[in-house]
Scaffold this motif. Sequence first.
Motif, PDB file in Angstrom:
ATOM      1  N   GLY A  52       0.826  -1.204   0.000  1.00 24.34           N
ATOM      2  CA  GLY A  52       0.000   0.000   0.000  1.00 24.34           C
ATOM      3  C   GLY A  52       0.860   1.253   0.000  1.00 24.34           C
ATOM      4  O   GLY A  52       1.920   1.306  -0.634  1.00 24.34           O
ATOM      5  N   GLY A  55       4.915   0.601   1.503  1.00 25.66           N
ATOM      6  CA  GLY A  55       5.988   0.073   0.663  1.00 25.66           C
ATOM      7  C   GLY A  55       6.097   0.745  -0.689  1.00 25.66           C
ATOM      8  O   GLY A  55       7.185   1.151  -1.117  1.00 25.66           O
ATOM      9  N   HIS A  56       4.970   0.884  -1.389  1.00 27.33           N
ATOM     10  CA  HIS A  56       5.055   1.322  -2.793  1.00 27.33           C
ATOM     11  C   HIS A  56       5.512   2.764  -2.943  1.00 27.33           C
ATOM     12  O   HIS A  56       6.218   3.102  -3.886  1.00 27.33           O
ATOM     13  CB  HIS A  56       3.702   1.109  -3.482  1.00 27.33           C
ATOM     14  N   ALA A  59       9.256   2.650  -2.490  1.00 22.31           N
ATOM     15  CA  ALA A  59       9.876   1.914  -3.599  1.00 22.31           C
ATOM     16  C   ALA A  59       9.910   2.792  -4.853  1.00 22.31           C
ATOM     17  O   ALA A  59      10.934   2.861  -5.550  1.00 22.31           O
ATOM     18  CB  ALA A  59       9.100   0.621  -3.854  1.00 22.31           C
ATOM     19  N   VAL A  79      12.316   1.485   2.460  1.00 21.69           N
ATOM     20  CA  VAL A  79      11.268   0.531   2.056  1.00 21.69           C
ATOM     21  C   VAL A  79      11.027  -0.489   3.167  1.00 21.69           C
ATOM     22  O   VAL A  79       9.889  -0.708   3.606  1.00 21.69           O
ATOM     23  CB  VAL A  79      11.673  -0.199   0.744  1.00 21.69           C
ATOM     24  N   VAL A 151      12.214  -5.553  -5.054  1.00 15.44           N
ATOM     25  CA  VAL A 151      10.978  -5.659  -4.264  1.00 15.44           C
ATOM     26  C   VAL A 151      10.427  -7.080  -4.356  1.00 15.44           C
ATOM     27  O   VAL A 151      10.425  -7.696  -5.426  1.00 15.44           O
ATOM     28  CB  VAL A 151       9.922  -4.644  -4.778  1.00 15.44           C
ATOM     29  N   ASP A 155       2.129 -10.893  -3.086  1.00 14.00           N
ATOM     30  CA  ASP A 155       1.516 -11.902  -3.969  1.00 14.00           C
ATOM     31  C   ASP A 155       2.502 -13.041  -4.233  1.00 14.00           C
ATOM     32  O   ASP A 155       2.128 -14.216  -4.268  1.00 14.00           O
ATOM     33  CB  ASP A 155       1.099 -11.266  -5.300  1.00 14.00           C
ATOM     34  N   ASP A 207       2.025   1.529  -7.530  1.00  8.11           N
ATOM     35  CA  ASP A 207       2.225   0.103  -7.235  1.00  8.11           C
ATOM     36  C   ASP A 207       3.353  -0.392  -8.118  1.00  8.11           C
ATOM     37  O   ASP A 207       3.210  -0.457  -9.341  1.00  8.11           O
ATOM     38  CB  ASP A 207       0.922  -0.665  -7.517  1.00  8.11           C
ATOM     39  N   THR A 209       4.609  -3.378  -8.216  1.00  9.42           N
ATOM     40  CA  THR A 209       4.646  -4.823  -8.455  1.00  9.42           C
ATOM     41  C   THR A 209       3.578  -5.341  -9.409  1.00  9.42           C
ATOM     42  O   THR A 209       3.385  -6.544  -9.531  1.00  9.42           O
ATOM     43  CB  THR A 209       4.584  -5.610  -7.122  1.00  9.42           C
TER      44      THR A 209
HETATM   45  C1  LIG Z   1       6.588  -2.296  -2.191  1.00 10.34           C
HETATM   46  C2  LIG Z   1       6.773  -3.224  -1.309  1.00 10.34           C
HETATM   47  C3  LIG Z   1       7.978  -3.170  -0.489  1.00 10.34           C
HETATM   48  C4  LIG Z   1       5.860  -4.348  -1.020  1.00 10.34           C
HETATM   49  C5  LIG Z   1       5.125  -4.879  -2.236  1.00 10.34           C
HETATM   50  O1  LIG Z   1       4.151  -5.843  -1.853  1.00 10.34           O
HETATM   51  P1  LIG Z   1       2.726  -5.862  -2.593  1.00 10.34           P
HETATM   52  O2  LIG Z   1       1.982  -4.656  -2.167  1.00 10.34           O
HETATM   53  O3  LIG Z   1       2.092  -7.135  -2.133  1.00 10.34           O
HETATM   54  O4  LIG Z   1       2.981  -5.870  -4.077  1.00 10.34           O
END
Ligand SMILES: C=C(C)CCOP(=O)(O)O
Length: 248
Positions: A52, A55-56, A59, A79, A151, A155, A207, A209
């Motif tokens: 959320g 992290g994002h 990152a 991060v 990262v 998921d 996001d 990822t």
């Molecule tokens: C961005 C970071 C460190 C975590 C990413 O995890 P996600 O939100 O499950 O994709």
Amino acid sequence: MVTIVKLGGSVITEKDRPETLDGEALAALAEAIAAALDDGAVEDLVVVHGGGSFGHHHAAEHGVSASEGIRDVGGIMAVHGAMKTLNQFVLSRLDSENVPAVPVHPFSAAARDADGDLTLMTEQVATMVDEGFVPVLHGDGVVHAGEGVTVLSGDELVTELASALDADRVGLCSTVPGVLDGDDEVIPHIDDFDEVADALGASDSTDVTGGMAAKVRELLALGSPAYVFGPDAVGTFLAGGDAGTRIG
Ligand SMILES: C=C(C)CCOP(=O)(O)O
Ligand SMILES: Nc1ncnc2c1ncn2[C@@H]1O[C@H](COP(=O)(O)OP(=O)(O)OP(=O)(O)O)[C@@H](O)[C@H]1O
């Protein structure tokens, strides 16, 4: 009978406001988890949560993704530190509901090789479950051969844990009620990526990822069925019902 549930970062945080928790949403999920454990709907549970706006945000600011690494320790710790802060919020909310939640920080338990393939230590997670705890893992940074640190998404952790622990049920709780088709209707069942690829997009918010397309890809690679559902359906999923979209 192991169940793995991922609490989407976009559910438990306000994804477009850096480091802002959605306390109400988190409390509701913690209550649903506690109820499912209390009434025996779930025996062995592993929780994973996403990044959320914790992290994002960091990152993106430091230019690190699942494939592009960084070596700057300040960025790596920004991060990882933000994810540990979010993990502490999740643990504390679960503890208030008397869920025996304990932390696992993947940064210190995982590595990627030069091809990006992940090795994750899971013996400690299995032992926690056997001893009656609820391990709570989270998306994190991960050391990556030739890249520094990249990262590791929640998921990806879910799919690794599902195979390692031979999970019976896997669920991803996101902000959407399921995977949506071109008319924004929930697709009840997906068993082929190409059939739905056109409808799958990235996330609406920051996001790194990959949003929904990456989720569906990862979940299709699992041997067991997985579900993508919204916060209102977490109780249904934990009780063993069909929630949102079934993948696989
Ligand atoms: C961005 C970071 C460190 C975590 C990413 O995890 P996600 O939100 O499950 O994709
Ligand atoms: N076809 C689709 N159906 C449903 N959601 C979609 C679709 N295409 C793109 N999305 C986006 O995917 C998002 C869910 O992925 P996202 O990675 O943001 O969620 P999350 O897992 O809850 O968050 P985090 O990655 O922080 O843990 C939805 O909010 C939506 O914006």
